[in-house]
Write a protein that holds these residues in place. Structure first.
Motif, PDB file in Angstrom:
ATOM      1  N   GLY A 110      -4.429   7.154   2.879  1.00 55.17           N
ATOM      2  CA  GLY A 110      -4.289   5.827   2.255  1.00 55.17           C
ATOM      3  C   GLY A 110      -2.837   5.367   2.241  1.00 55.17           C
ATOM      4  O   GLY A 110      -2.538   4.231   2.611  1.00 55.17           O
ATOM      5  N   MET A 111      -1.942   6.255   1.843  1.00 53.03           N
ATOM      6  CA  MET A 111      -0.521   5.880   1.788  1.00 53.03           C
ATOM      7  C   MET A 111       0.014   5.575   3.181  1.00 53.03           C
ATOM      8  O   MET A 111       0.762   4.624   3.374  1.00 53.03           O
ATOM      9  CB  MET A 111       0.296   7.021   1.151  1.00 53.03           C
ATOM     10  CG  MET A 111       0.017   7.194  -0.330  1.00 53.03           C
ATOM     11  SD  MET A 111       1.198   8.302  -1.144  1.00 53.03           S
ATOM     12  CE  MET A 111       0.703   9.885  -0.529  1.00 53.03           C
ATOM     13  N   SER A 112      -0.410   6.385   4.172  1.00 51.08           N
ATOM     14  CA  SER A 112       0.064   6.144   5.534  1.00 51.08           C
ATOM     15  C   SER A 112      -0.439   4.809   6.047  1.00 51.08           C
ATOM     16  O   SER A 112       0.286   4.092   6.748  1.00 51.08           O
ATOM     17  CB  SER A 112      -0.422   7.250   6.483  1.00 51.08           C
ATOM     18  OG  SER A 112      -0.235   8.500   5.893  1.00 51.08           O
ATOM     19  N   TYR A 162      -0.167  -1.777   6.943  1.00 53.71           N
ATOM     20  CA  TYR A 162      -0.214  -2.982   6.113  1.00 53.71           C
ATOM     21  C   TYR A 162       1.171  -3.533   5.775  1.00 53.71           C
ATOM     22  O   TYR A 162       1.392  -4.734   5.814  1.00 53.71           O
ATOM     23  CB  TYR A 162      -0.993  -2.718   4.824  1.00 53.71           C
ATOM     24  CG  TYR A 162      -2.454  -2.384   5.056  1.00 53.71           C
ATOM     25  CD1 TYR A 162      -3.099  -2.780   6.224  1.00 53.71           C
ATOM     26  CD2 TYR A 162      -3.189  -1.697   4.107  1.00 53.71           C
ATOM     27  CE1 TYR A 162      -4.428  -2.472   6.445  1.00 53.71           C
ATOM     28  CE2 TYR A 162      -4.527  -1.390   4.310  1.00 53.71           C
ATOM     29  CZ  TYR A 162      -5.139  -1.780   5.488  1.00 53.71           C
ATOM     30  OH  TYR A 162      -6.458  -1.486   5.698  1.00 53.71           O
ATOM     31  N   ARG A 163       2.100  -2.646   5.397  1.00 54.90           N
ATOM     32  CA  ARG A 163       3.401  -3.162   4.947  1.00 54.90           C
ATOM     33  C   ARG A 163       4.121  -3.965   6.025  1.00 54.90           C
ATOM     34  O   ARG A 163       4.578  -5.071   5.747  1.00 54.90           O
ATOM     35  CB  ARG A 163       4.288  -2.035   4.423  1.00 54.90           C
ATOM     36  CG  ARG A 163       5.610  -2.581   3.876  1.00 54.90           C
ATOM     37  CD  ARG A 163       6.531  -1.511   3.378  1.00 54.90           C
ATOM     38  NE  ARG A 163       5.952  -0.812   2.224  1.00 54.90           N
ATOM     39  CZ  ARG A 163       6.543   0.211   1.632  1.00 54.90           C
ATOM     40  NH1 ARG A 163       7.709   0.644   2.061  1.00 54.90           N
ATOM     41  NH2 ARG A 163       5.977   0.794   0.600  1.00 54.90           N
ATOM     42  N   PRO A 164       4.206  -3.441   7.260  1.00 49.54           N
ATOM     43  CA  PRO A 164       4.904  -4.232   8.291  1.00 49.54           C
ATOM     44  C   PRO A 164       4.232  -5.587   8.521  1.00 49.54           C
ATOM     45  O   PRO A 164       4.925  -6.590   8.715  1.00 49.54           O
ATOM     46  CB  PRO A 164       4.804  -3.360   9.546  1.00 49.54           C
ATOM     47  CG  PRO A 164       4.518  -1.994   9.058  1.00 49.54           C
ATOM     48  CD  PRO A 164       3.781  -2.143   7.774  1.00 49.54           C
ATOM     49  N   VAL A 165       2.895  -5.595   8.492  1.00 52.32           N
ATOM     50  CA  VAL A 165       2.186  -6.856   8.727  1.00 52.32           C
ATOM     51  C   VAL A 165       2.408  -7.822   7.567  1.00 52.32           C
ATOM     52  O   VAL A 165       2.586  -9.025   7.754  1.00 52.32           O
ATOM     53  CB  VAL A 165       0.671  -6.593   8.928  1.00 52.32           C
ATOM     54  CG1 VAL A 165      -0.094  -7.897   9.012  1.00 52.32           C
ATOM     55  CG2 VAL A 165       0.450  -5.775  10.192  1.00 52.32           C
ATOM     56  N   ARG A 166       2.427  -7.269   6.352  1.00 52.73           N
ATOM     57  CA  ARG A 166       2.620  -8.115   5.178  1.00 52.73           C
ATOM     58  C   ARG A 166       3.980  -8.800   5.210  1.00 52.73           C
ATOM     59  O   ARG A 166       4.131  -9.940   4.803  1.00 52.73           O
ATOM     60  CB  ARG A 166       2.489  -7.262   3.923  1.00 52.73           C
ATOM     61  CG  ARG A 166       2.147  -8.031   2.678  1.00 52.73           C
ATOM     62  CD  ARG A 166       1.661  -7.165   1.549  1.00 52.73           C
ATOM     63  NE  ARG A 166       2.543  -6.075   1.223  1.00 52.73           N
ATOM     64  CZ  ARG A 166       2.220  -4.791   1.312  1.00 52.73           C
ATOM     65  NH1 ARG A 166       1.034  -4.445   1.740  1.00 52.73           N
ATOM     66  NH2 ARG A 166       3.068  -3.853   0.991  1.00 52.73           N
ATOM     67  N   LYS A 167       4.969  -8.065   5.712  1.00 50.31           N
ATOM     68  CA  LYS A 167       6.325  -8.631   5.771  1.00 50.31           C
ATOM     69  C   LYS A 167       6.398  -9.802   6.736  1.00 50.31           C
ATOM     70  O   LYS A 167       7.075 -10.778   6.491  1.00 50.31           O
ATOM     71  CB  LYS A 167       7.319  -7.546   6.227  1.00 50.31           C
ATOM     72  CG  LYS A 167       7.884  -6.770   5.053  1.00 50.31           C
ATOM     73  CD  LYS A 167       9.155  -6.042   5.456  1.00 50.31           C
ATOM     74  CE  LYS A 167       9.597  -5.126   4.336  1.00 50.31           C
ATOM     75  NZ  LYS A 167       9.878  -3.768   4.812  1.00 50.31           N
ATOM     76  N   ASN A 205       7.424  -1.700  -3.832  1.00 50.13           N
ATOM     77  CA  ASN A 205       6.832  -1.005  -2.692  1.00 50.13           C
ATOM     78  C   ASN A 205       6.303   0.361  -3.076  1.00 50.13           C
ATOM     79  O   ASN A 205       5.231   0.769  -2.654  1.00 50.13           O
ATOM     80  CB  ASN A 205       7.858  -0.860  -1.565  1.00 50.13           C
ATOM     81  CG  ASN A 205       7.949  -2.133  -0.741  1.00 50.13           C
ATOM     82  OD1 ASN A 205       6.971  -2.878  -0.642  1.00 50.13           O
ATOM     83  ND2 ASN A 205       9.103  -2.390  -0.172  1.00 50.13           N
ATOM     84  N   ARG A 206       7.066   1.067  -3.897  1.00 54.28           N
ATOM     85  CA  ARG A 206       6.623   2.393  -4.301  1.00 54.28           C
ATOM     86  C   ARG A 206       5.350   2.283  -5.153  1.00 54.28           C
ATOM     87  O   ARG A 206       4.430   3.093  -5.023  1.00 54.28           O
ATOM     88  CB  ARG A 206       7.734   3.094  -5.082  1.00 54.28           C
ATOM     89  CG  ARG A 206       7.534   4.603  -5.093  1.00 54.28           C
ATOM     90  CD  ARG A 206       8.401   5.277  -6.126  1.00 54.28           C
ATOM     91  NE  ARG A 206       9.822   5.042  -5.913  1.00 54.28           N
ATOM     92  CZ  ARG A 206      10.731   5.182  -6.871  1.00 54.28           C
ATOM     93  NH1 ARG A 206      10.367   5.532  -8.085  1.00 54.28           N
ATOM     94  NH2 ARG A 206      12.005   4.939  -6.612  1.00 54.28           N
ATOM     95  N   THR A 207       5.298   1.269  -5.994  1.00 50.04           N
ATOM     96  CA  THR A 207       4.120   1.076  -6.839  1.00 50.04           C
ATOM     97  C   THR A 207       2.884   0.796  -5.985  1.00 50.04           C
ATOM     98  O   THR A 207       1.792   1.291  -6.268  1.00 50.04           O
ATOM     99  CB  THR A 207       4.369  -0.083  -7.822  1.00 50.04           C
ATOM    100  OG1 THR A 207       5.601   0.159  -8.500  1.00 50.04           O
ATOM    101  CG2 THR A 207       3.258  -0.195  -8.849  1.00 50.04           C
ATOM    102  N   LEU A 262       1.679   3.982  -4.347  1.00 52.50           N
ATOM    103  CA  LEU A 262       1.014   4.821  -5.345  1.00 52.50           C
ATOM    104  C   LEU A 262      -0.402   4.333  -5.627  1.00 52.50           C
ATOM    105  O   LEU A 262      -1.332   5.125  -5.814  1.00 52.50           O
ATOM    106  CB  LEU A 262       1.839   4.788  -6.631  1.00 52.50           C
ATOM    107  CG  LEU A 262       1.767   6.040  -7.451  1.00 52.50           C
ATOM    108  CD1 LEU A 262       2.546   7.143  -6.760  1.00 52.50           C
ATOM    109  CD2 LEU A 262       2.330   5.780  -8.831  1.00 52.50           C
ATOM    110  N   THR A 263      -0.563   3.018  -5.644  1.00 49.54           N
ATOM    111  CA  THR A 263      -1.889   2.451  -5.852  1.00 49.54           C
ATOM    112  C   THR A 263      -2.824   2.859  -4.718  1.00 49.54           C
ATOM    113  O   THR A 263      -3.985   3.211  -4.952  1.00 49.54           O
ATOM    114  CB  THR A 263      -1.800   0.919  -5.936  1.00 49.54           C
ATOM    115  OG1 THR A 263      -0.842   0.591  -6.946  1.00 49.54           O
ATOM    116  CG2 THR A 263      -3.138   0.307  -6.279  1.00 49.54           C
ATOM    117  N   PHE A 264      -2.306   2.831  -3.503  1.00 47.34           N
ATOM    118  CA  PHE A 264      -3.106   3.288  -2.360  1.00 47.34           C
ATOM    119  C   PHE A 264      -3.481   4.754  -2.528  1.00 47.34           C
ATOM    120  O   PHE A 264      -4.614   5.145  -2.255  1.00 47.34           O
ATOM    121  CB  PHE A 264      -2.328   3.091  -1.050  1.00 47.34           C
ATOM    122  CG  PHE A 264      -2.601   1.774  -0.396  1.00 47.34           C
ATOM    123  CD1 PHE A 264      -3.620   1.646   0.527  1.00 47.34           C
ATOM    124  CD2 PHE A 264      -1.854   0.651  -0.717  1.00 47.34           C
ATOM    125  CE1 PHE A 264      -3.887   0.433   1.129  1.00 47.34           C
ATOM    126  CE2 PHE A 264      -2.118  -0.569  -0.124  1.00 47.34           C
ATOM    127  CZ  PHE A 264      -3.139  -0.681   0.802  1.00 47.34           C
TER     128      PHE A 264
END
Ligand SMILES: Nc1ncnc2c1ncn2[C@@H]1O[C@H](COP(=O)(O)OP(=O)(O)O)[C@@H](O)[C@H]1O
Ligand SMILES: [Mg+2]
Lengths: 234, 298
Positions: B79-81, B87-92, B192-194, B197-199
């Motif tokens: 999930g974190m990966s 997701y993060r790169p796309v969200r940016k 981002n860390r939060t 962690l949710t993932f």
């Protein structure tokens, strides 16, 4: 204390800040006034790290804030009361205030700060369990301000605290700002209500379409013809 | 009466599985407003992890539940990966539409990756042995203790999770980030860390759901998470997506509707009723049963 040197900020192709420089000295209350869209919020967001500069420097007690991650800037003693309050509407008043002390681990210190904030804002103390989203505009502004005070900041950035408030509440908010100033907190105040902002400030800057057009002691600016015409409705 | 009771418990058992999976959808949606289509596939990852690690645990003379803990860790890492790599790169850079497409892509990627692994392959694996090996006997009485355990564990997990979000520092940070990211940054929260962690937590719950699912249907296959994930997603929407108690409620509602329809109408009508209920609730209350209108704040 806070020194901004020649910053440029862009939103995509929009050049929002064009070489802005300003200084806030220890213990001062400095107002930044200007019309809607001049770039006042952009200045504060850049100081807090929500936006990044392409050039220039932002120094807080000599430390370059551009190198500090946005979420760590509050640890440098800088707190920001954002435009539109941004309180956590689904959290209670007390939870909101405790979030203001998120970076503090010492429970006793948090409780001391909480008491101090309640002392400043007795109206919040009457509503500790009420959800933030159900407060009136003035109460929300008090909550946002109280939340920012939960870390005992050296410097407070305030963005349009009087926006959308009734004249009585505007006076109340400005008198709170004066109290905070008198208690020794350094304040950078952004306002569209130039008259009030100049009345309480030591010094002021006028921002026009991304550039500082005038600066000086608040009293002098309030007397200036151009300022009177453009911002004081005279 | 005994049919009624049995149906009730079957529904609650099914509902607890849906609820646990729905929590994963709702937590991620709450914090980044993304429907994580890959979440159903995390169940599959958890299922296979347990299948493959149980013999290892037995060989190492470790307790069987150690493989559950291991599966939770593997799911959390997957999930974190997913968040960090996809997701993060796309969200940016992208829009919410490109994020959604990325989520579908991750889902397909995981399913196909699993099939490509020779030890997994396209054929289902029977999961029976891990339970008999572990000594969890599925006694064939109306109220077998697998049912009790499934409902019990799931309720405990949900209560703990809810208290976690209400009472702990990290839990509060999660609620703040889900409501207002820029204000959270101003509080000193590492957003981002939060999110990562949710993932981790949401995906870890998928592993627990996998355990319970396998106790009921002892079979593991690469697309096992697809329908389960879809129904759990419906549960999350029904309860009010983004709202943690909503996911729990939605899960139980769907489980009960399904078991009562199967018992008293026909099993082929179960899914029809589930979606019918969804449509009725969404017409009456577009944000879901417990849903609050959460405007997208930036
Ligand atoms: N997120 C954004 N994207 C694009 N342009 C923006 C954004 N935020 C502000 N601007 C533009 O930057 C300029 C300055 O905005 P702002 O700092 O909010 O002004 P002020 O606070 O003085 O009203 C305005 O022209 C505004 O339209
Ligand atoms: Mg503004």
């Amino acid at each position: 204390m806070l020194e901004i040197k020649d910053i440029n900020v862009y939103y995509g192709a929009i050049h929002a800040l064009k070489g802005v420089s300003l200084t806030v000295n220890d213990g001062e209350l400095v107002s930044l006034v200007g019309a809607n869209g001049a770039g006042k919020t952009t200045v504060l967001h850049t100081i807090s790290g929500l936006l990044r500069t392409t050039t220039g420097e932002i120094l807080l007690d000599g430390i370059n804030l551009q190198k500090v991650p946005a979420s760590s800037i509050i640890r440098m003693g800088l707190a920001h009361v954002p435009e539109g309050r941004h309180i956590f509407s689904r959290m209670s008043v007390e939870e909101n205030l405790r979030m203001g002390a998120y970076i503090i681990n010492d429970a006793k210190q948090i409780n001391d700060n909480l008491e101090r904030v309640y002392h400043h804002f007795p109206r919040l103390k009457e509503r500790t369990r009420q959800l933030g989203g159900t407060l009136s505009g003035g109460e929300q502004q008090m909550l946002a301000t109280g939340r920012a005070l939960m870390t005992n900041p050296k410097i407070l950035l305030m963005d349009e605290p009087s926006m959308g408030l009734s004249p009585i509440l505007v006076n109340e908010i400005f008198s709170i700002i004066q109290q905070l100033h008198a208690s020794g907190i350094t304040i950078l105040l952004v306002e569209q209500n130039a008259k009030k902002a100049l009345a309480v400030a030591d010094r002021a800057y006028v921002l026009e379409t991304g550039k500082i057009s005038m600066s000086g002691s608040a009293g002098t600016l309030a007397e200036d013809d151009r300022v009177r015409k453009a911002y004081l409705g005279a | 009466m005994s049919t009624f009771l049995q149906t009730l418990f079957v529904g609650l058992r099914l509902g607890s599985i849906y609820a646990l999976v729905a929590l994963g959808y709702t937590m991620v949606y709450g914090i980044i407003r993304l429907i994580n289509f890959a979440h159903g596939d995390f169940i599959m990852v958890g299922g296979y992890t347990m299948i493959f690690t149980t013999p290892v645990m037995i060989a190492l003379e470790l307790p069987i539940w150690a493989s559950v803990v291991f599966a939770i860790l593997v799911c959390a890492i997957v999930g974190m990966s997913t968040e960090l790599i996809a997701y993060r790169p796309v969200r940016k850079k992208g829009t919410s539409m490109s994020a959604l497409i990325t989520a579908i892509a991750v889902s397909l990627f995981l399913e196909n990756l699993a099939q490509a692994i020779p030890q997994i392959g396209p054929n289902p694996k029977v999961a029976n042995q891990i339970f008999s090996a572990g000594g969890i006997r599925i006694v064939d009485v109306t109220l077998d203790w697998t049912t009790m355990l499934t409902i019990g564990i799931s309720v405990v997990v949900m209560v703990v999770l809810y208290q976690f979000t209400q009472k702990t520092r990290i839990g509060r940070a999660m609620r703040c980030v889900s409501e207002d990211k820029s204000a959270s940054i101003l509080m000193g929260i590492n957003v981002n860390r939060t999110i990562v962690l949710t993932f981790a937590i949401g995906s870890g719950l998928a592993a627990i759901a996998a355990l319970m699912y396998m106790a009921q249907y002892p079979k593991v296959y690469t697309t096992m998470g697809a329908l389960l994930g879809l129904k759990a997603f419906v549960a999350a929407v029904l309860g009010g997506i983004g709202v943690i108690p909503g996911a729990m409620l939605g899960g139980f509602v769907i489980g009960l509707v399904e078991s009562f329809t199967t018992s008293y109408v026909s099993s082929s009508m179960a899914d029809t009723f589930v979606f019918l209920i969804l449509i009725i609730v969404l017409i009456l209350k577009p944000a879901g049963i417990l849903g609050k209108n959460m405007g997208e704040k930036v």
